[in-house]
Design an enzyme around this catalytic site. Structure first.
Site, PDB file in Angstrom:
ATOM      1  N   CYS A  31     -10.607  -3.314  -4.446  1.00 39.79           N
ATOM      2  CA  CYS A  31      -9.613  -4.291  -4.908  1.00 39.79           C
ATOM      3  C   CYS A  31     -10.282  -5.530  -5.493  1.00 39.79           C
ATOM      4  O   CYS A  31      -9.774  -6.130  -6.447  1.00 39.79           O
ATOM      5  CB  CYS A  31      -8.669  -4.669  -3.772  1.00 39.79           C
ATOM      6  SG  CYS A  31      -7.545  -3.328  -3.349  1.00 39.79           S
TER       7      CYS A  31
ATOM      8  N   GLU B  71       0.207   5.087   0.686  1.00 37.37           N
ATOM      9  CA  GLU B  71      -0.687   6.154   1.146  1.00 37.37           C
ATOM     10  C   GLU B  71      -0.118   7.515   0.768  1.00 37.37           C
ATOM     11  O   GLU B  71       1.064   7.641   0.401  1.00 37.37           O
ATOM     12  CB  GLU B  71      -0.861   6.059   2.670  1.00 37.37           C
ATOM     13  CG  GLU B  71      -1.513   4.739   3.086  1.00 37.37           C
ATOM     14  CD  GLU B  71      -1.769   4.646   4.579  1.00 37.37           C
ATOM     15  OE1 GLU B  71      -1.252   5.495   5.354  1.00 37.37           O
ATOM     16  OE2 GLU B  71      -2.477   3.707   4.975  1.00 37.37           O
TER      17      GLU B  71
ATOM     18  N   ASN C 131       0.833  -1.206   0.000  1.00 37.31           N
ATOM     19  CA  ASN C 131       0.000   0.000   0.000  1.00 37.31           C
ATOM     20  C   ASN C 131       0.863   1.251   0.000  1.00 37.31           C
ATOM     21  O   ASN C 131       1.976   1.280   0.528  1.00 37.31           O
ATOM     22  CB  ASN C 131      -1.036   0.009   1.131  1.00 37.31           C
ATOM     23  CG  ASN C 131      -0.487  -0.208   2.517  1.00 37.31           C
ATOM     24  OD1 ASN C 131       0.565  -0.814   2.693  1.00 37.31           O
ATOM     25  ND2 ASN C 131      -1.193   0.302   3.507  1.00 37.31           N
TER      26      ASN C 131
ATOM     27  N   GLU D  94      -3.035  -4.498  -3.343  1.00 34.22           N
ATOM     28  CA  GLU D  94      -3.489  -5.369  -4.437  1.00 34.22           C
ATOM     29  C   GLU D  94      -3.536  -4.600  -5.751  1.00 34.22           C
ATOM     30  O   GLU D  94      -3.160  -5.108  -6.815  1.00 34.22           O
ATOM     31  CB  GLU D  94      -4.892  -5.926  -4.141  1.00 34.22           C
ATOM     32  CG  GLU D  94      -5.007  -6.710  -2.845  1.00 34.22           C
ATOM     33  CD  GLU D  94      -5.452  -5.846  -1.672  1.00 34.22           C
ATOM     34  OE1 GLU D  94      -4.857  -4.758  -1.470  1.00 34.22           O
ATOM     35  OE2 GLU D  94      -6.362  -6.260  -0.946  1.00 34.22           O
TER      36      GLU D  94
HETATM   37  N1  THU Z   1      -5.504  -1.511   2.258  1.00 33.33           N
HETATM   38  C1  THU Z   1      -4.942  -2.267   1.254  1.00 33.33           C
HETATM   39  O1  THU Z   1      -3.802  -2.024   0.834  1.00 33.33           O
HETATM   40  N2  THU Z   1      -5.683  -3.283   0.753  1.00 33.33           N
HETATM   41  C2  THU Z   1      -6.929  -3.632   1.163  1.00 33.33           C
HETATM   42  O2  THU Z   1      -7.544  -4.512   0.576  1.00 33.33           O
HETATM   43  C3  THU Z   1      -7.493  -2.990   2.348  1.00 33.33           C
HETATM   44  C4  THU Z   1      -6.816  -1.741   2.794  1.00 33.33           C
HETATM   45  C5  THU Z   1      -4.728  -0.390   2.795  1.00 33.33           C
HETATM   46  C6  THU Z   1      -5.280   0.965   2.472  1.00 33.33           C
HETATM   47  C7  THU Z   1      -4.689   1.801   3.582  1.00 33.33           C
HETATM   48  O3  THU Z   1      -3.371   2.205   3.182  1.00 33.33           O
HETATM   49  C8  THU Z   1      -4.571   0.845   4.755  1.00 33.33           C
HETATM   50  O4  THU Z   1      -4.696  -0.460   4.212  1.00 33.33           O
HETATM   51  C9  THU Z   1      -5.628   1.041   5.830  1.00 33.33           C
HETATM   52  O5  THU Z   1      -6.901   1.039   5.280  1.00 33.33           O
END
Ligand code: THU
Length: 150
Positions: free
Chosen positions: A101, A47, A45, A58
């Site tokens: 996702c 951010e 992820n 994903e």
């Molecule tokens: N997140 C993902 O990377 N994949 C998911 O399927 C659920 C959430 C991330 C987004 C954010 O950076 C962090 O998890 C908290 O929501």
């Protein structure tokens, strides 16, 4: 698909999660996509300060797969996540892909004409769930509905 493959994907997702840029949620997610030739494409992820425009692990992995021209070749994905505490990622409960996702995974599934296996794991726990994408996003809207896949 053997459970060995699931464990390999979870291990690769854990490695990817270490590179998460998640200073706002402090929740690191790693993903690892298995392709038909056995290669594995990771994602984590990513951010940003807008919060809402953050990218999920994903989606990052699938964008890399697409960039490599391999969107039709997605067989499975492994996902892990956990809270960042110092230099550790902690959590024993398997995490499942968010709704967006699931939709992005469905794109790969339909253009590749196969159901995608989704292995859900955690940062440190032993439990691995195995799902068919079609169970996680039933009755999905997708490229088939737009005539892109027939
Ligand atoms: N997140 C993902 O990377 N994949 C998911 O399927 C659920 C959430 C991330 C987004 C954010 O950076 C962090 O998890 C908290 O929501």
């Amino acid at each position: 698909m053997t459970e060995v493959a699931g464990q390999v994907l979870i291990d690769a997702a854990r490695t990817a999660a270490a590179n998460a840029h998640a200073p706002y949620s402090n929740f690191a997610v790693g993903a690892a996509v298995l392709l038909t030739d056995g290669s594995i494409v990771p994602g984590t992820n990513f951010e940003n300060a807008s919060y809402g425009l953050s990218l999920c692990a994903e989606t990052v992995a699938l964008a890399a797969v697409n960039m490599a021209g391999r969107l039709r070749d997605v067989v499975a994905i492994g996902i892990v996540g956990g809270m960042i505490r110092g230099d550790r990622i902690e959590g024993t409960a398997p995490i499942r892909p968010c709704g967006r996702c699931r939709q992005v995974l469905n794109e790969a599934a339909q253009v590749g004409r196969r159901d995608v296996l989704v292995y859900c794991g955690s940062a440190t726990g032993d439990e691995i769930e195995r799902h068919d994408l079609s169970d996680l996003i039933p009755y999905a809207f997708g490229p088939r509905d737009l005539g892109v896949v027939v």
